[in-house]
Design a protein around this motif. Structure first.
Motif, PDB file in Angstrom:
ATOM      1  N   GLY A   1       0.771  -1.238   0.000  1.00 44.08           N
ATOM      2  CA  GLY A   1       0.000   0.000   0.000  1.00 44.08           C
ATOM      3  C   GLY A   1       0.797   1.280   0.000  1.00 44.08           C
ATOM      4  N   GLU A   2       2.132   1.219   0.242  1.00 46.22           N
ATOM      5  CA  GLU A   2       2.919   2.452   0.280  1.00 46.22           C
ATOM      6  C   GLU A   2       2.979   3.086  -1.113  1.00 46.22           C
ATOM      7  OE1 GLU A   2       3.986  -0.409   1.364  1.00 46.22           O
ATOM      8  OE2 GLU A   2       4.530  -0.249   3.492  1.00 46.22           O
ATOM      9  N   VAL A   3       2.668   4.367  -1.181  1.00 49.69           N
ATOM     10  CA  VAL A   3       2.696   5.092  -2.458  1.00 49.69           C
ATOM     11  C   VAL A   3       4.138   5.268  -2.911  1.00 49.69           C
ATOM     12  CG1 VAL A   3       2.177   7.277  -3.600  1.00 49.69           C
ATOM     13  CG2 VAL A   3       0.531   6.281  -1.993  1.00 49.69           C
ATOM     14  N   VAL A   4       4.422   4.916  -4.174  1.00 47.57           N
ATOM     15  CA  VAL A   4       5.782   5.048  -4.707  1.00 47.57           C
ATOM     16  C   VAL A   4       5.834   5.940  -5.939  1.00 47.57           C
ATOM     17  CG1 VAL A   4       6.552   2.836  -3.785  1.00 47.57           C
ATOM     18  CG2 VAL A   4       5.518   2.915  -6.067  1.00 47.57           C
ATOM     19  N   LEU A   5       4.684   6.288  -6.496  1.00 46.49           N
ATOM     20  CA  LEU A   5       4.638   7.181  -7.657  1.00 46.49           C
ATOM     21  C   LEU A   5       3.408   8.059  -7.538  1.00 46.49           C
ATOM     22  CD1 LEU A   5       5.585   8.081 -10.501  1.00 46.49           C
ATOM     23  CD2 LEU A   5       4.192   6.231 -11.446  1.00 46.49           C
ATOM     24  N   PHE A   6       3.603   9.364  -7.755  1.00 49.99           N
ATOM     25  CA  PHE A   6       2.512  10.327  -7.577  1.00 49.99           C
ATOM     26  C   PHE A   6       2.814  11.482  -8.527  1.00 49.99           C
ATOM     27  CE2 PHE A   6      -0.212  13.158  -4.966  1.00 49.99           C
ATOM     28  CZ  PHE A   6      -1.243  12.281  -4.651  1.00 49.99           C
ATOM     29  N   ASN A   7       2.241  11.417  -9.733  1.00 52.78           N
ATOM     30  CA  ASN A   7       2.648  12.388 -10.744  1.00 52.78           C
ATOM     31  C   ASN A   7       2.012  13.761 -10.517  1.00 52.78           C
ATOM     32  OD1 ASN A   7       0.022  12.050 -11.675  1.00 52.78           O
ATOM     33  ND2 ASN A   7       0.618  11.950 -13.835  1.00 52.78           N
ATOM     34  N   ALA A   8       2.370  14.707 -11.393  1.00 47.10           N
ATOM     35  CA  ALA A   8       1.945  16.101 -11.209  1.00 47.10           C
ATOM     36  C   ALA A   8       0.420  16.235 -11.246  1.00 47.10           C
ATOM     37  CB  ALA A   8       2.585  16.978 -12.285  1.00 47.10           C
ATOM     38  N   ALA A   9      -0.241  15.484 -12.132  1.00 48.75           N
ATOM     39  CA  ALA A   9      -1.710  15.569 -12.202  1.00 48.75           C
ATOM     40  C   ALA A   9      -2.347  15.055 -10.916  1.00 48.75           C
ATOM     41  CB  ALA A   9      -2.226  14.782 -13.407  1.00 48.75           C
ATOM     42  N   ALA A  10      -1.786  13.999 -10.330  1.00 50.72           N
ATOM     43  CA  ALA A  10      -2.303  13.494  -9.052  1.00 50.72           C
ATOM     44  C   ALA A  10      -2.125  14.537  -7.953  1.00 50.72           C
ATOM     45  CB  ALA A  10      -1.592  12.198  -8.677  1.00 50.72           C
ATOM     46  N   GLN A  11      -0.990  15.226  -7.973  1.00 48.13           N
ATOM     47  CA  GLN A  11      -0.765  16.288  -6.991  1.00 48.13           C
ATOM     48  C   GLN A  11      -1.789  17.404  -7.168  1.00 48.13           C
ATOM     49  OE1 GLN A  11       3.501  17.468  -7.019  1.00 48.13           O
ATOM     50  NE2 GLN A  11       3.878  15.494  -8.006  1.00 48.13           N
ATOM     51  N   ARG A  12      -2.087  17.734  -8.415  1.00 48.98           N
ATOM     52  CA  ARG A  12      -3.043  18.816  -8.689  1.00 48.98           C
ATOM     53  C   ARG A  12      -4.459  18.435  -8.258  1.00 48.98           C
ATOM     54  NH1 ARG A  12      -1.731  19.165 -13.440  1.00 48.98           N
ATOM     55  NH2 ARG A  12      -3.370  17.952 -14.453  1.00 48.98           N
ATOM     56  N   VAL A  13      -4.864  17.205  -8.513  1.00 48.08           N
ATOM     57  CA  VAL A  13      -6.235  16.775  -8.199  1.00 48.08           C
ATOM     58  C   VAL A  13      -6.420  16.536  -6.704  1.00 48.08           C
ATOM     59  CG1 VAL A  13      -7.939  14.942  -8.544  1.00 48.08           C
ATOM     60  CG2 VAL A  13      -6.617  15.800 -10.494  1.00 48.08           C
ATOM     61  N   LEU A  14      -5.443  15.873  -6.073  1.00 47.32           N
ATOM     62  CA  LEU A  14      -5.620  15.430  -4.695  1.00 47.32           C
ATOM     63  C   LEU A  14      -5.019  16.371  -3.656  1.00 47.32           C
ATOM     64  CD1 LEU A  14      -4.971  11.626  -5.242  1.00 47.32           C
ATOM     65  CD2 LEU A  14      -7.154  12.784  -4.991  1.00 47.32           C
ATOM     66  N   GLY A  15      -4.140  17.272  -4.101  1.00 51.07           N
ATOM     67  CA  GLY A  15      -3.668  18.310  -3.193  1.00 51.07           C
ATOM     68  C   GLY A  15      -2.413  17.996  -2.413  1.00 51.07           C
ATOM     69  N   TRP A  16      -1.925  16.756  -2.441  1.00 52.33           N
ATOM     70  CA  TRP A  16      -0.678  16.427  -1.752  1.00 52.33           C
ATOM     71  C   TRP A  16       0.510  16.674  -2.664  1.00 52.33           C
ATOM     72  CZ3 TRP A  16      -4.670  12.755  -0.512  1.00 52.33           C
ATOM     73  CH2 TRP A  16      -5.002  12.706   0.837  1.00 52.33           C
ATOM     74  N   SER A  17       1.630  17.103  -2.085  1.00 52.24           N
ATOM     75  CA  SER A  17       2.873  17.182  -2.842  1.00 52.24           C
ATOM     76  C   SER A  17       3.431  15.773  -3.007  1.00 52.24           C
ATOM     77  CB  SER A  17       3.892  18.060  -2.125  1.00 52.24           C
ATOM     78  OG  SER A  17       4.312  17.449  -0.916  1.00 52.24           O
ATOM     79  N   GLU A  18       4.420  15.643  -3.878  1.00 56.20           N
ATOM     80  CA  GLU A  18       4.994  14.319  -4.109  1.00 56.20           C
ATOM     81  C   GLU A  18       5.639  13.766  -2.833  1.00 56.20           C
ATOM     82  OE1 GLU A  18       7.748  12.093  -7.462  1.00 56.20           O
ATOM     83  OE2 GLU A  18       8.056  14.220  -7.061  1.00 56.20           O
ATOM     84  N   SER A  19       6.386  14.599  -2.114  1.00 58.68           N
ATOM     85  CA  SER A  19       7.046  14.129  -0.891  1.00 58.68           C
ATOM     86  C   SER A  19       6.022  13.747   0.174  1.00 58.68           C
ATOM     87  CB  SER A  19       8.001  15.198  -0.358  1.00 58.68           C
ATOM     88  OG  SER A  19       7.299  16.403  -0.063  1.00 58.68           O
TER      89      SER A  19
END
Length: 377
Positions: A163-181
């Protein structure tokens, strides 16, 4: 190696004394050395400018070495970077084996550093132009792939099997509000409503949504960092390695704008439909008034004529016949109105449009049976 002939080596160790000891042992290489106490910080810095080699000390590290290596190998820039693991004498073989399984290039007991480290580092550093060229080409390929992923207009999220997140692209950051880190600290279950991730995993393993191991174009909801549920269209897949599930990847599209547009279109359609119905009613009322006015005028006129005294029987009979004719005419008009399935309009006095009853719906005239004529009234 870097663009010059001087190699770059990073030493990652929680204790400054141990890092300084390793740096002293590597001094004969005349390499560019950089020391890190925080392994996570080193990983993120390496994504911007990866060193030629990393010496990683695992003792007293707040993050398990296998997790550090897992982060390192998930990023394109550091996927092929040599990492030499340095561990305390008597360290559990299981810990070392797990670190090697997660991508350590080599492992060395601390007691053997003085004899072995320099030789092993020299051996692991790229020494030929062809090897450096292959590494540079691989790095460019990884960098290109990462740019494609981050440039995607669709959100892309990948997670390990646990379940640990290992990839979170720019569009996911924009939609969900979390930064990659920030996303790297999340479990993928936190991105879905309760039981949402479990439901998707169940569907991934079934044959009903695109085949086992994938789902395609499924309507779902995700949860942003503020707890708001966002409607999305999601496709997902299992990532397999030797017939084992090792990760999942999901690609989703934010549906909020599309749904809002569909709602506006539906409202516009309903408004148009109401307007058209109102226009038809107005045109039909105008047609009814126009068509019924003439026979009603005749009916009233002849009715008044009958009320007067002194008319012959012949005049009275003609008046009654006319009343019958106009009544049948009204009946025919009402029949036409009741049978309207399509209609045309025609211009009336003052340019007003009314329904053309002669062209509206079935236009054939059904003769009125004698029994309905009112003979003998």
């Amino acid at each position: 190696m870097t663009q010059t002939s001087v190699p770059t080596i990073w030493i990652v160790d929680a204790l400054d004394e141990r890092a300084a000891e390793i740096a002293e042992l590597l001094a004969p290489l005349h390499a560019t050395l950089r020391l890190y106490a925080d392994a996570r910080k080193a990983v993120f810095h390496a994504r911007r400018s990866a060193p030629d080699l990393v010496v990683l000390g695992v003792e007293e590290c707040t993050i398990p070495s296998d997790e550090i290596l897992g982060w390192t190998r998930q990023f394109n820039e550091t996927a092929n970077m040599p990492v030499i693991l340095v561990y305390q004498d008597g360290e559990s073989a299981e810990v070392v084996d797990r670190a090697m399984a997660h991508g350590a290039t080599d492992a060395l007991e601390r007691v053997r550093l003085h004899k072995e480290l320099l030789r092993r580092v020299r051996w692991r550093l790229p020494t030929s132009r062809s090897e450096k060229g292959r590494r540079d080409e691989a790095t460019r390929s990884f960098e290109f792939l990462e740019r494609v992923i981050h440039a995607s207009p669709n959100a892309i999220v990948a997670a390990r099997r646990t379940g640990e997140v290992v990839l979170f692209n720019a569009a996911a950051q924009r939609v969900l509000g979390w930064s990659e880190s920030e996303a790297m600290e999340l479990n993928v279950r936190e991105l879905y409503p309760p039981q949402g991730a479990e439901r998707i995993m169940h569907m991934l393993r079934s044959r009903q949504h695109g085949g086992p191991g994938r789902i395609e174009s499924l309507r779902e909801e995700v949860v942003d960092r503020h707890g708001e549920r966002i409607p999305v269209e999601i496709s997902a897949a299992l990532v397999m390695e030797d017939d084992l599930e090792v990760a999942t990847v999901g690609i989703f599209t934010d549906l909020r704008q599309r749904l809002a547009m569909e709602e506006r279109l539906q409202e516009a359609f309903e408004t148009l439909e109401r307007t058209q119905r109102q226009a038809v009613i107005a045109e039909l009322a105008g047609a009814a008034a126009h068509e019924l006015n003439q026979p009603l005028t005749s009916l009233m006129g002849y009715a008044e004529l009958l009320q007067r005294q002194g008319h012959s029987a012949e005049q009275a009979e003609r008046a009654v016949d006319t009343i019958h004719q106009e009544a049948r005419r009204i009946s025919e008009i009402v029949r036409k109105i009741g049978r309207i399935t399509r209609y045309k309009t025609k211009e009336y006095a003052g340019g007003e449009l009314i329904v053309d009853l002669d062209e509206a719906g079935p236009s054939e005239v059904v003769p009125t049976p004698p029994s309905e004529r009112g003979d003998g009234l």
